[in-house]
Design an enzyme around this catalytic site. Structure first.
Site, PDB file in Angstrom:
ATOM      1  N   ARG A 152       0.693  -1.179  -0.083  1.00 22.36           N
ATOM      2  CA  ARG A 152       0.020   0.105   0.062  1.00 22.36           C
ATOM      3  C   ARG A 152       0.763   1.320  -0.068  1.00 22.36           C
ATOM      4  O   ARG A 152       1.836   1.447   0.565  1.00 22.36           O
ATOM      5  CB  ARG A 152      -0.902   0.071   1.261  1.00 22.36           C
ATOM      6  N   THR A 422     -10.353   0.913  -7.428  1.00 25.87           N
ATOM      7  CA  THR A 422      -9.790  -0.506  -7.180  1.00 25.87           C
ATOM      8  C   THR A 422     -10.065  -1.352  -8.456  1.00 25.87           C
ATOM      9  O   THR A 422     -11.121  -1.272  -9.170  1.00 25.87           O
ATOM     10  CB  THR A 422      -9.948  -1.155  -6.068  1.00 25.87           C
ATOM     11  N   THR A 440      -5.199  -0.423  -6.426  1.00 25.60           N
ATOM     12  CA  THR A 440      -5.912   0.611  -6.644  1.00 25.60           C
ATOM     13  C   THR A 440      -4.788   1.963  -6.785  1.00 25.60           C
ATOM     14  O   THR A 440      -3.840   1.781  -6.313  1.00 25.60           O
ATOM     15  CB  THR A 440      -6.416   0.870  -5.354  1.00 25.60           C
ATOM     16  N   GLY A 513     -14.349  -1.496  -5.522  1.00 29.29           N
ATOM     17  CA  GLY A 513     -15.629  -0.669  -5.109  1.00 29.29           C
ATOM     18  C   GLY A 513     -15.491   0.317  -3.862  1.00 29.29           C
ATOM     19  O   GLY A 513     -16.401   0.734  -3.256  1.00 29.29           O
ATOM     20  N   GLY A 514     -14.167   0.522  -3.548  1.00 28.73           N
ATOM     21  CA  GLY A 514     -14.372   1.367  -2.508  1.00 28.73           C
ATOM     22  C   GLY A 514     -14.774   0.903  -1.065  1.00 28.73           C
ATOM     23  O   GLY A 514     -14.572  -0.274  -0.739  1.00 28.73           O
TER      24      GLY A 514
END
Length: 632
Positions: A152, A422, A440, A513-514
């Site tokens: 990340r 994402t 993402t 989709g967050g």
């Protein structure tokens, strides 16, 4: 807020949309029920559209008691599901699934395929993923080894808690919203530890598409239309997505030659050229010239973290998930532990089960905001609770079947984080190694900052941090655990998940989709594993989302980029309203599912001498996006 249309039956039995041999035993024995029909993918057939308009669902030949033959589906429906003996890849883009499958056929393993597929998605769906962002990868080897790769993005060295005090909009897009990208470093580390094919081989398909051109699919076209103003205002983005000032449309070709050259450089020289070389210097210079704080030192100091996955043993199943700074794994396990306290779970989609599911969502979202980057925040106590069957039992006892409550009832202390975007991919290879990877750049087109010298579209991941803010008297405060610190990772909803049954690989899944990723992944698992519903219907069924704040059930009621309409039935909506829920229509997340049938061995295989089971494989791609699975 919700107008009901008509009263239908209170329970809607489900059609098995796959052959009988692919059925699995559900985690909880279902109650006896009628066979019936549900299948929401309308396709482009006029007859299907007519049926969908009237009922919201499709059945084969109009017969609610018929099974759908996998090998005799209309083309638009068939491309969403594939079965295979050896390996399967389910990704957000069909070409990328094929690339992953080809890597496996060439002797690569799940990690090799994940690298190639992710790079491909970063080209085709560059508005949602790519090497300018980050990812979470959950890997489970056939020998039982499990690893969680945290690649990340992190906050730059110069980032601070109050950096947006005078410019709140700078957190959402623009040069100050950019975190240090981690995807290339993470993919390389996973490949270095487990890959089989040459690094360059995994890059070549993405390089070719970027330089020679790739088609605009509906999902990208929709994103281009929705963000036309920002694209046209950016010299770099306009050159790619609106050459000559004309926005690209479905079927047009995209040429991203500078990105292709950058991928070629990384393929040839390795990730050092980005994290300690010329590419990193160029990206940092481009960002700084635009007014950002990203530096070459930020690239040099970036580190991938290999973390211990979270694990939940529920009945004869084991759920493996991503640990913090992802909240997805722990939240998913908590939701399942709550729901499986109910001894009788119907194998129909009905309002009571849906109500209980929503209440479990609210509890999970209340607790998950106590999580954060474990390198900066002590999350051990919170994790212990979220993974505890005892804690889940205590929460389940507070759920009332005929009513719901205000957010305070669920104990949430913090305002919710709304993350975005994402892409996801799920892979099972020929040796039964498995990868679930969610990648993402956060919001659509990330920061809207393109490094023109490298072609890299950069993330806006700083928007996933919480910041001190003035709040109203009735608003909960932002969670301090997620405040900005240099090199800190923001909290995430990404939920790459692997499911085992009696120690054998059963399913690999996740979603894009967050904020809806957690609830979408949970509902697919509940429908397929708990209720025993077939995989295609489990992915296709209309879903709901609740994140505690705001106190609204967001149910699917939208038309996808492929002109398929998906809508939760009026019956289910009525049942939720009767229990006190406030409803609001919206869009949904997109799931990619790969499963192994543990009751249907591959001919000549079954269980190997090492104890690894080889069952038939199924890949399902969500019709809400452009994806299609591939296998062999």
């Amino acid at each position: 807020m919700e107008l009901e249309i008509e009263i239908e039956q209170l329970e809607r039995p489900l059609l098995r949309t796959h052959s009988e041999e692919l059925r699995e035993e559900p985690l909880v024995s279902p109650l006896p029920s009628r066979k019936a029909a549900i299948f929401i993918v309308t396709g482009f057939l006029a007859t299907a559209i007519a049926i969908a308009a009237a009922t919201g669902y499709l059945t084969k030949n109009g017969d609610p008691n018929s099974n759908i033959d996998l090998h005799n589906l209309p083309p638009h429906e068939h491309q969403r599901i594939v079965d295979a003996d050896n390996a399967v890849v389910a990704a957000d883009v069909e070409e990328c699934s094929i690339i992953g499958r080809n890597v496996l056929q060439d002797g690569g393993n799940a990690v090799d395929a994940a690298v190639a597929t992710a790079l491909c998605e970063g080209v085709f769906n560059s508005m949602a993923s790519g090497i300018g962002g980050g990812a979470f990868m959950l890997l489970r080897l056939a020998n039982g080894t499990v690893e969680a790769y945290d690649m990340r993005e992190v906050a730059p060295i110069a980032a601070s808690e109050n950096m947006y005090a005078k410019n709140p909009s700078g957190k959402k897009d623009g040069p100050l919203s950019i975190g240090v990208p981690g995807e290339v470093a993470g993919l390389y580390l996973a490949w270095q530890r487990h890959g089989k094919l040459p690094w360059r081989r995994l890059f070549q398909p993405a390089i070719d598409y970027a330089i020679k051109g790739y088609p605009v699919h509906p999902y990208l076209a929709s994103s281009i239309r929705s963000h036309a103003e920002q694209i046209l205002a950016s010299d770099g983005l306009r050159e790619i997505y609106a050459p000559g000032g004309k926005l690209l449309q479905i079927g047009d070709s995209v040429y991203h030659k500078e990105l292709g050259n950058t991928l070629e450089s990384i393929a040839r020289h390795g990730p050092g050229v980005l994290y300690n070389g010329t590419l990193g210097r160029k990206v940092a210079a481009d960002v700084q010239s635009a007014g950002g704080i990203l530096t070459f030192e930020d690239f040099q100091e970036y580190k991938v973290q290999i973390r211990e996955p979270v694990k939940g043993d529920i009945h004869n199943f084991t759920v493996l998930g991503m640990p913090p700074p992802s909240s997805g794994g722990a939240a998913l396990i908590l939701i399942l532990n709550i729901l499986l306290r109910y001894n009788t779970i119907s194998n129909t989609i009905n309002a009571l089960d849906l109500h209980r599911t929503i209440e479990a969502f609210k509890h999970a979202f209340a607790v998950r905001m106590n999580l954060g980057d474990p390198d900066f925040v002590n999350v051990e106590g919170v994790l212990e609770d979220m993974l505890s069957a005892k804690f889940a039992a205590e929460l389940q006892e507070t759920i009332v079947d005929n009513r719901t409550f205000s957010p305070e009832y669920y104990g949430g202390k913090w305002n919710q984080l709304n993350d975005h975007g994402t892409c996801h991919l799920s892979i099972i290879d020929q040796d039964r190694n498995a990868v679930a990877l969610t990648t993402t750049i956060n919001g659509a087109f990330g920061s809207f900052v393109l490094s023109t010298s490298t072609g890299i579209l950069l993330n806006n991941e700083m928007d996933d941090f919480s910041i001190p803010a003035d709040i109203g008297p009735n608003d909960p405060p932002p969670p301090e655990m997620n405040f900005i610190r240099p090199f800190k990772r923001p909290l995430s909803s990404m939920s790459p998940t692997i499911l085992l049954q009696n120690g054998q690989l059963r399913a690999v899944l996740g979603a894009s989709g967050g904020k809806k990723i957690i609830t979408a992944t949970a509902q697919v698992l509940i429908d397929h594993v708990v209720k025993g519903i077939d995989p295609l219907t489990s992915v296709s069924s209309p879903r709901v989302h609740h994140q505690l704040i705001p106190n609204i059930v967001e149910y699917e009621n939208w038309t996808t980029v492929n002109y398929d309409h998906v809508e939760l039935s009026s019956t289910l909506r009525r049942g939720l309203v009767q229990r006190g829920h406030i409803l609001g229509g919206g869009t949904g997340a997109m799931c990619q599912l790969a499963i192994q049938n543990l009751h249907n061995p591959v001919k000549g295989h079954g269980k190997s001498k090492t104890g690894v089971y080889f069952g038939k494989l199924i890949g399902v791609s969500d019709y809400r996006k452009d994806g299609a699975p591939a296998g062999y």
